[in-house]
Design a protein around this motif. Structure first.
Motif, PDB file in Angstrom:
ATOM      1  N   GLY A 106     -18.490  46.275  76.470  1.00  0.00           N
ATOM      2  CA  GLY A 106     -19.209  45.370  75.812  1.00  0.00           C
ATOM      3  C   GLY A 106     -19.124  45.588  74.242  1.00  0.00           C
ATOM      4  O   GLY A 106     -19.823  45.054  73.522  1.00  0.00           O
ATOM      5  N   TYR A 107     -18.213  46.521  74.074  1.00  0.00           N
ATOM      6  CA  TYR A 107     -17.739  46.927  72.524  1.00  0.00           C
ATOM      7  C   TYR A 107     -16.980  45.723  72.226  1.00  0.00           C
ATOM      8  O   TYR A 107     -15.832  45.565  72.965  1.00  0.00           O
ATOM      9  CB  TYR A 107     -17.284  48.132  72.216  1.00  0.00           C
ATOM     10  CG  TYR A 107     -18.170  49.419  72.790  1.00  0.00           C
ATOM     11  CD1 TYR A 107     -19.050  49.989  71.581  1.00  0.00           C
ATOM     12  CD2 TYR A 107     -18.483  49.740  74.008  1.00  0.00           C
ATOM     13  CE1 TYR A 107     -19.661  51.049  71.821  1.00  0.00           C
ATOM     14  CE2 TYR A 107     -19.491  50.787  74.215  1.00  0.00           C
ATOM     15  CZ  TYR A 107     -19.910  51.497  73.282  1.00  0.00           C
ATOM     16  OH  TYR A 107     -20.994  52.344  73.356  1.00  0.00           O
ATOM     17  N   PHE A 108     -17.224  45.460  70.922  1.00  0.00           N
ATOM     18  CA  PHE A 108     -16.069  44.509  70.136  1.00  0.00           C
ATOM     19  C   PHE A 108     -16.121  44.674  68.831  1.00  0.00           C
ATOM     20  O   PHE A 108     -16.950  45.029  68.276  1.00  0.00           O
ATOM     21  CB  PHE A 108     -16.236  42.994  70.929  1.00  0.00           C
ATOM     22  CG  PHE A 108     -17.412  42.345  70.317  1.00  0.00           C
ATOM     23  CD1 PHE A 108     -17.375  41.707  69.188  1.00  0.00           C
ATOM     24  CD2 PHE A 108     -18.800  42.655  70.859  1.00  0.00           C
ATOM     25  CE1 PHE A 108     -18.707  40.997  68.662  1.00  0.00           C
ATOM     26  CE2 PHE A 108     -20.071  42.255  70.489  1.00  0.00           C
ATOM     27  CZ  PHE A 108     -19.988  41.062  69.182  1.00  0.00           C
ATOM     28  N   SER A 109     -14.831  44.357  67.904  1.00  0.00           N
ATOM     29  CA  SER A 109     -14.737  44.245  66.698  1.00  0.00           C
ATOM     30  C   SER A 109     -14.423  43.159  66.047  1.00  0.00           C
ATOM     31  O   SER A 109     -13.625  42.385  66.763  1.00  0.00           O
ATOM     32  CB  SER A 109     -13.695  45.443  66.257  1.00  0.00           C
ATOM     33  OG  SER A 109     -14.044  46.807  66.923  1.00  0.00           O
ATOM     34  N   VAL A 110     -14.986  42.773  65.052  1.00  0.00           N
ATOM     35  CA  VAL A 110     -14.551  41.685  64.063  1.00  0.00           C
ATOM     36  C   VAL A 110     -14.072  42.075  62.775  1.00  0.00           C
ATOM     37  O   VAL A 110     -14.802  42.920  62.276  1.00  0.00           O
ATOM     38  CB  VAL A 110     -15.697  40.495  64.083  1.00  0.00           C
ATOM     39  CG1 VAL A 110     -16.094  40.170  65.482  1.00  0.00           C
ATOM     40  CG2 VAL A 110     -16.697  41.174  63.412  1.00  0.00           C
ATOM     41  N   THR A 111     -13.216  41.432  62.226  1.00  0.00           N
ATOM     42  CA  THR A 111     -12.996  41.684  60.836  1.00  0.00           C
ATOM     43  C   THR A 111     -13.078  40.521  60.033  1.00  0.00           C
ATOM     44  O   THR A 111     -12.675  39.270  60.069  1.00  0.00           O
ATOM     45  CB  THR A 111     -11.114  42.073  60.918  1.00  0.00           C
ATOM     46  OG1 THR A 111     -10.960  43.235  61.416  1.00  0.00           O
ATOM     47  CG2 THR A 111     -11.111  42.337  59.296  1.00  0.00           C
ATOM     48  N   LEU A 112     -14.065  40.663  58.959  1.00  0.00           N
ATOM     49  CA  LEU A 112     -14.466  39.616  58.181  1.00  0.00           C
ATOM     50  C   LEU A 112     -14.298  39.970  56.608  1.00  0.00           C
ATOM     51  O   LEU A 112     -14.245  41.200  56.247  1.00  0.00           O
ATOM     52  CB  LEU A 112     -16.041  39.208  58.148  1.00  0.00           C
ATOM     53  CG  LEU A 112     -16.420  39.145  59.571  1.00  0.00           C
ATOM     54  CD1 LEU A 112     -17.802  38.825  59.690  1.00  0.00           C
ATOM     55  CD2 LEU A 112     -15.923  37.834  60.389  1.00  0.00           C
ATOM     56  N   ARG A 113     -14.201  39.097  55.824  1.00  0.00           N
ATOM     57  CA  ARG A 113     -14.180  39.156  54.386  1.00  0.00           C
ATOM     58  C   ARG A 113     -15.134  39.613  53.905  1.00  0.00           C
ATOM     59  O   ARG A 113     -15.419  40.657  53.440  1.00  0.00           O
ATOM     60  CB  ARG A 113     -13.704  37.981  53.564  1.00  0.00           C
ATOM     61  CG  ARG A 113     -12.148  37.625  53.855  1.00  0.00           C
ATOM     62  CD  ARG A 113     -11.517  36.615  52.897  1.00  0.00           C
ATOM     63  NE  ARG A 113     -10.218  36.215  53.015  1.00  0.00           N
ATOM     64  CZ  ARG A 113      -9.211  36.837  52.709  1.00  0.00           C
ATOM     65  NH1 ARG A 113      -9.548  38.092  51.986  1.00  0.00           N
ATOM     66  NH2 ARG A 113      -7.992  36.582  52.909  1.00  0.00           N
ATOM     67  N   LYS A 114     -16.338  38.900  54.256  1.00  0.00           N
ATOM     68  CA  LYS A 114     -17.675  39.109  53.656  1.00  0.00           C
ATOM     69  C   LYS A 114     -18.728  38.335  54.599  1.00  0.00           C
ATOM     70  O   LYS A 114     -18.500  37.412  55.088  1.00  0.00           O
ATOM     71  CB  LYS A 114     -18.116  38.741  52.294  1.00  0.00           C
ATOM     72  CG  LYS A 114     -17.327  39.765  51.237  1.00  0.00           C
ATOM     73  CD  LYS A 114     -17.979  39.606  49.902  1.00  0.00           C
ATOM     74  CE  LYS A 114     -17.309  40.661  49.020  1.00  0.00           C
ATOM     75  NZ  LYS A 114     -17.856  40.530  47.504  1.00  0.00           N
TER      76      LYS A 114
END
Length: 210
Positions: free
Chosen positions: A20-28
């Motif tokens: 259930g872990y996940f990562s996202v990369t966002l500007r803001k």
């Protein structure tokens, strides 16, 4: 509602992890967070910026009750203030809970200390588990165990308001009690272990015990 960052488009797809872990990369990003359970930061509502992210990558949406664990590899609560004032991209690590329903034998002691902060908490959460029906369930059904910090979303069919759920949890009964929780499962990273230990050591705002 606590808000952090202004929205822009995502710059990288989500990275799924185990349990259930996940990562996202966002500007803001702006986040509405339930911070009532000390170090367990939970998505409280879907802001316009989060909705924009979800539409851009519907296979990896951010959802209400997702737990924010890390920001740029640092424990979320410690990193948010710095990230607020940064124009750099941010990598956010979340954990998605699993819904679990347990049926507890009654009458008898539940052995659960529940907590809830009005106007701040999405739902009550399990603060402490002592000897009682919940502990017995966990020992008998470890694959369906519930634990501290899990959110209580339904008690014997009562799902709102939270005050009614807590009253139902405390009510004496001769029949069994059906308890549905959102369970934050899986292998615990270093920040998870730190959060659990530190939050247990702090005083709580409102408690109900059986």
């Amino acid at each position: 509602m606590q808000q952090f960052w202004a929205a822009r488009s995502p710059i990288a797809p989500a990275v799924e992890e185990e349990s259930g872990y996940f990562s996202v990369t966002l500007r803001k990003l702006d986040l509405s967070l339930d911070t009532s359970d000390e170090d367990f930061l939970i998505i409280k509502e879907i802001t316009p910026a989060v909705s924009k992210w979800n539409k851009s990558l519907p296979e990896h949406p951010i959802q209400v009750f997702d737990r924010l664990i890390e920001v740029n590899g640092t424990r979320a609560r410690d990193a948010l203030e710095k990230a607020m004032h940064s124009s750099s991209e941010a990598t956010l690590r979340f954990q998605r809970p699993q819904q679990r329903t347990v049926v507890l034998k009654q009458p008898g002691k539940l052995g659960v200390l529940a907590n809830y902060v009005p106007a701040r908490s999405l739902k009550p959460w399990i603060d402490t588990i002592a000897r009682g029906a919940v502990d017995d369930w966990n020992k008998a059904s470890p694959q369906q165990a519930i634990q501290e910090h899990d959110r209580i979303v339904c008690v014997n069919g009562v799902s709102e308001p939270a005050e009614e759920m807590l009253l139902e949890l405390a009510r004496q009964r001769k029949s069994s009690l059906r308890l549905t929780c959102l369970h934050y499962a899986g292998p615990r990273g270093s920040h998870d272990a730190h959060d659990s230990a530190s939050s247990r050591s702090r005083s709580r705002s409102r408690r109900r015990r059986r």
